[in-house]
Write a protein that holds these residues in place. Structure first.
Motif, PDB file in Angstrom:
ATOM      1  N   LYS A  24      63.974  82.981  71.360  1.00  0.00           N
ATOM      2  CA  LYS A  24      62.603  83.429  71.612  1.00  0.00           C
ATOM      3  C   LYS A  24      62.262  84.644  70.752  1.00  0.00           C
ATOM      4  O   LYS A  24      63.143  85.396  70.332  1.00  0.00           O
ATOM      5  CB  LYS A  24      62.442  83.794  73.093  1.00  0.00           C
ATOM      6  CG  LYS A  24      62.516  82.604  74.042  1.00  0.00           C
ATOM      7  CD  LYS A  24      62.417  83.041  75.478  1.00  0.00           C
ATOM      8  CE  LYS A  24      61.066  83.645  75.772  1.00  0.00           C
ATOM      9  NZ  LYS A  24      60.929  84.041  77.188  1.00  0.00           N
ATOM     10  N   LEU A  25      60.979  84.799  70.512  1.00  0.00           N
ATOM     11  CA  LEU A  25      60.514  85.914  69.689  1.00  0.00           C
ATOM     12  C   LEU A  25      60.949  87.259  70.279  1.00  0.00           C
ATOM     13  O   LEU A  25      61.388  88.157  69.559  1.00  0.00           O
ATOM     14  CB  LEU A  25      58.992  85.874  69.560  1.00  0.00           C
ATOM     15  CG  LEU A  25      58.349  87.008  68.752  1.00  0.00           C
ATOM     16  CD1 LEU A  25      58.880  87.020  67.326  1.00  0.00           C
ATOM     17  CD2 LEU A  25      56.828  86.873  68.777  1.00  0.00           C
ATOM     18  N   SER A  26      60.869  87.405  71.590  1.00  0.00           N
ATOM     19  CA  SER A  26      61.259  88.660  72.228  1.00  0.00           C
ATOM     20  C   SER A  26      62.747  88.934  72.038  1.00  0.00           C
ATOM     21  O   SER A  26      63.171  90.074  71.812  1.00  0.00           O
ATOM     22  CB  SER A  26      60.916  88.633  73.713  1.00  0.00           C
ATOM     23  OG  SER A  26      61.559  87.544  74.363  1.00  0.00           O
ATOM     24  N   ASP A  27      63.562  87.886  72.125  1.00  0.00           N
ATOM     25  CA  ASP A  27      65.004  88.028  71.926  1.00  0.00           C
ATOM     26  C   ASP A  27      65.304  88.412  70.483  1.00  0.00           C
ATOM     27  O   ASP A  27      66.133  89.296  70.205  1.00  0.00           O
ATOM     28  CB  ASP A  27      65.695  86.715  72.285  1.00  0.00           C
ATOM     29  CG  ASP A  27      67.133  86.912  72.766  1.00  0.00           C
ATOM     30  OD1 ASP A  27      67.566  88.071  72.868  1.00  0.00           O
ATOM     31  OD2 ASP A  27      67.805  85.904  73.028  1.00  0.00           O
ATOM     32  N   ARG A  28      64.631  87.784  69.543  1.00  0.00           N
ATOM     33  CA  ARG A  28      64.838  88.096  68.126  1.00  0.00           C
ATOM     34  C   ARG A  28      64.427  89.536  67.824  1.00  0.00           C
ATOM     35  O   ARG A  28      65.117  90.250  67.093  1.00  0.00           O
ATOM     36  CB  ARG A  28      64.029  87.136  67.244  1.00  0.00           C
ATOM     37  CG  ARG A  28      64.386  85.672  67.421  1.00  0.00           C
ATOM     38  CD  ARG A  28      63.956  84.832  66.242  1.00  0.00           C
ATOM     39  NE  ARG A  28      62.574  85.043  65.848  1.00  0.00           N
ATOM     40  CZ  ARG A  28      61.548  84.278  66.232  1.00  0.00           C
ATOM     41  NH1 ARG A  28      61.760  83.287  67.091  1.00  0.00           N
ATOM     42  NH2 ARG A  28      60.336  84.501  65.792  1.00  0.00           N
ATOM     43  N   ALA A  29      63.292  89.962  68.383  1.00  0.00           N
ATOM     44  CA  ALA A  29      62.784  91.304  68.100  1.00  0.00           C
ATOM     45  C   ALA A  29      63.725  92.377  68.633  1.00  0.00           C
ATOM     46  O   ALA A  29      64.009  93.378  67.953  1.00  0.00           O
ATOM     47  CB  ALA A  29      61.402  91.474  68.714  1.00  0.00           C
ATOM     48  N   MET A  30      64.237  92.176  69.845  1.00  0.00           N
ATOM     49  CA  MET A  30      65.154  93.163  70.432  1.00  0.00           C
ATOM     50  C   MET A  30      66.429  93.296  69.610  1.00  0.00           C
ATOM     51  O   MET A  30      66.927  94.392  69.385  1.00  0.00           O
ATOM     52  CB  MET A  30      65.490  92.757  71.869  1.00  0.00           C
ATOM     53  CG  MET A  30      64.328  92.902  72.850  1.00  0.00           C
ATOM     54  SD  MET A  30      64.765  92.299  74.499  1.00  0.00           S
ATOM     55  CE  MET A  30      66.118  93.397  74.907  1.00  0.00           C
ATOM     56  N   LYS A  31      66.949  92.160  69.148  1.00  0.00           N
ATOM     57  CA  LYS A  31      68.189  92.206  68.359  1.00  0.00           C
ATOM     58  C   LYS A  31      67.921  92.759  66.963  1.00  0.00           C
ATOM     59  O   LYS A  31      68.772  93.433  66.370  1.00  0.00           O
ATOM     60  CB  LYS A  31      68.792  90.798  68.255  1.00  0.00           C
ATOM     61  CG  LYS A  31      69.122  90.148  69.588  1.00  0.00           C
ATOM     62  CD  LYS A  31      70.165  90.924  70.347  1.00  0.00           C
ATOM     63  CE  LYS A  31      70.595  90.219  71.607  1.00  0.00           C
ATOM     64  NZ  LYS A  31      69.527  90.060  72.603  1.00  0.00           N
ATOM     65  N   ASP A  60      65.681  82.112  81.648  1.00  0.00           N
ATOM     66  CA  ASP A  60      64.813  82.953  80.814  1.00  0.00           C
ATOM     67  C   ASP A  60      65.020  82.713  79.319  1.00  0.00           C
ATOM     68  O   ASP A  60      64.412  83.386  78.488  1.00  0.00           O
ATOM     69  CB  ASP A  60      65.008  84.429  81.137  1.00  0.00           C
ATOM     70  CG  ASP A  60      66.434  84.924  80.867  1.00  0.00           C
ATOM     71  OD1 ASP A  60      67.284  84.112  80.435  1.00  0.00           O
ATOM     72  OD2 ASP A  60      66.693  86.120  81.091  1.00  0.00           O
ATOM     73  N   ARG A  75      67.409  83.352  77.293  1.00  0.00           N
ATOM     74  CA  ARG A  75      68.010  84.431  76.514  1.00  0.00           C
ATOM     75  C   ARG A  75      69.382  84.013  75.999  1.00  0.00           C
ATOM     76  O   ARG A  75      70.160  83.374  76.718  1.00  0.00           O
ATOM     77  CB  ARG A  75      68.148  85.680  77.382  1.00  0.00           C
ATOM     78  CG  ARG A  75      68.745  86.872  76.645  1.00  0.00           C
ATOM     79  CD  ARG A  75      68.975  88.036  77.579  1.00  0.00           C
ATOM     80  NE  ARG A  75      69.715  89.119  76.923  1.00  0.00           N
ATOM     81  CZ  ARG A  75      70.251  90.148  77.550  1.00  0.00           C
ATOM     82  NH1 ARG A  75      70.127  90.259  78.871  1.00  0.00           N
ATOM     83  NH2 ARG A  75      70.901  91.080  76.881  1.00  0.00           N
ATOM     84  N   ALA A 123      59.360  76.849  75.299  1.00  0.00           N
ATOM     85  CA  ALA A 123      59.964  77.898  74.481  1.00  0.00           C
ATOM     86  C   ALA A 123      60.638  77.295  73.263  1.00  0.00           C
ATOM     87  O   ALA A 123      61.001  76.112  73.245  1.00  0.00           O
ATOM     88  CB  ALA A 123      60.992  78.688  75.296  1.00  0.00           C
TER      89      ALA A 123
END
Length: 387
Positions: free
Chosen positions: A140-147, A200, A202, A136
């Motif tokens: 992470k991309l998923s963390d950035r996208a959610m925020k 994970d 995060r 990783a």
């Protein structure tokens, strides 16, 4: 070799010593015979070693050309030192220096000048040849996208520019793992502290403007206290609130006249060592109520302290003056046992081999690894009298 004994200072001197400090000064009446030799030198023609950490039989190194290497420690010998090659190495995406490495039970975390943290796994075959696997890049991309989708998660990083709070926006200077390895702490020149969950990856929390200037070092005690050292000349102590699950500031330690570059806790965690840009190492002593107070300062380096490492009762310091000094408690105080000279550039990183600290009735032995801006890694064997 002349050790240093604890002595109160008087008024401020021309050397810039603070009259509120107590210093270790030379004591010619007490001489300890320490022996040392450089048993290996590894030359790197393309880059200097910027970070290192020991894990079992291996030494991990990070370099200024964004390489991470894994070395088998038993290859560092007088005969093989100049010919040894790493077990494996990985060219990291991005640009810049690998600022820090930490190793957990099953992962390696690396901090980078490009503002990111990367996570790796090492796969070893039956011949102990290794391969890096990238797990990783943080955040992470998923963390950035959610925020990114929620406006309140955006913070201003400079005039007319914003980013989500999970981003570091300057070099990630140092990393540390909690005792149970569940949390990773990262500090940065962007003056923030971030806390990551390791299973994970995060980002759980960001402490913005934790200091007034770049944060250069972080250390964590077994009982959960987090220490951060900054160019603002301060050390801050942090603690996690068990109810709100957020970190709060416990205290501020002020005792340096110059910016702090490195931190290290003693093995028993009763002392905290902090090295600054003037070459001083302040010793903080934990008192009965758990607070840290200035117990003294180690003086011997002529330029900035760039790194500190502790193993058992030895404290090692690397400096821009191109030397490594080894300190050992003597009658409750720290004595300078030996100065390791051989680097032709500032000493950027250090590691001390705990498992090779073997004692006899009169002598203890350990291995010290040092990386310098002279593009060399050196391995030192130090024999220290037991006193």
């Amino acid at each position: 070799m002349i050790p240093w004994t604890y002595q109160s200072s008087g008024s401020s001197s021309d050397s810039g010593q603070d009259s509120n400090f107590q210093y270790y000064q030379p004591n010619p009446s007490l001489i300890l015979n320490s022996q040392t030799q450089c048993i290996a030198t590894i030359n790197s023609p393309n880059a200097y070693t910027s970070s290192m950490v020991l894990s079992g039989k291996f030494l991990f190194t990070g370099s200024s050309d964004n390489q991470i290497c894994l070395w088998r420690r038993n290859l560092f010998s007088t005969e093989l030192g100049h010919e040894s090659s790493p077990v494996c190495n990985m060219g990291v995406p991005g640009k810049g220096v690998v600022k820090c490495l930490v190793v957990s039970t099953d992962k390696i975390f690396s901090a980078h000048q490009d503002h990111k943290i990367r996570v790796w796994r090492i796969d070893m075959d039956e011949r102990e040849n290794g391969k890096f696997t990238h797990l990783a890049t943080l955040p992470k991309l998923s963390d950035r996208a959610m925020k990114f989708l929620v406006p309140k998660n955006h913070v201003e990083i400079r005039r007319h520019k914003k980013a989500t709070w999970v981003h570091h926006v300057d070099s990630v200077s140092s990393l540390a793992l909690s005792n149970d390895e569940s949390l990773l702490y990262s500090v940065s020149w962007d003056k923030t502290i971030k806390i990551w969950r390791t299973h994970d990856f995060r980002c759980l929390e960001s402490i913005s403007k934790a200091h007034d200037d770049a944060i250069n070092a972080v250390a964590i005690s077994l009982d959960g206290y987090v220490y951060t050292g900054s160019a603002d000349k301060r050390i801050k102590v942090w603690r996690k609130d068990s109810e709100e699950m957020k970190h709060y500031e416990v205290s501020i330690l002020e005792g340096h006249n110059y910016g702090i570059n490195a931190l290290a806790l003693s093995t028993d965690e009763c002392q905290l060592y902090s090295g600054d840009s003037e070459g001083a190492i302040v010793v903080w002593q934990r008192v009965n109520d758990g607070d840290l107070v200035v117990a003294g300062a180690l003086h011997g380096h002529s330029k900035s302290i760039l790194c500190l490492a502790v193993a058992n009762d030895l404290v090692c310091s690397g400096s821009a003056d191109k030397t490594v000094k080894v300190w050992k408690p003597f009658e409750g105080l720290n004595s300078c046992l030996v100065t390791l000279e051989g680097h032709n550039g500032p000493v950027k990183c250090l590691a001390v081999a705990n498992d090779q600290y073997q004692s006899s009735d009169s002598v203890s032995s350990c291995l010290i690894y040092s990386g310098g801006l002279d593009f060399e890694i050196k391995v030192w064997q130090v024999l220290v009298p037991n006193v």
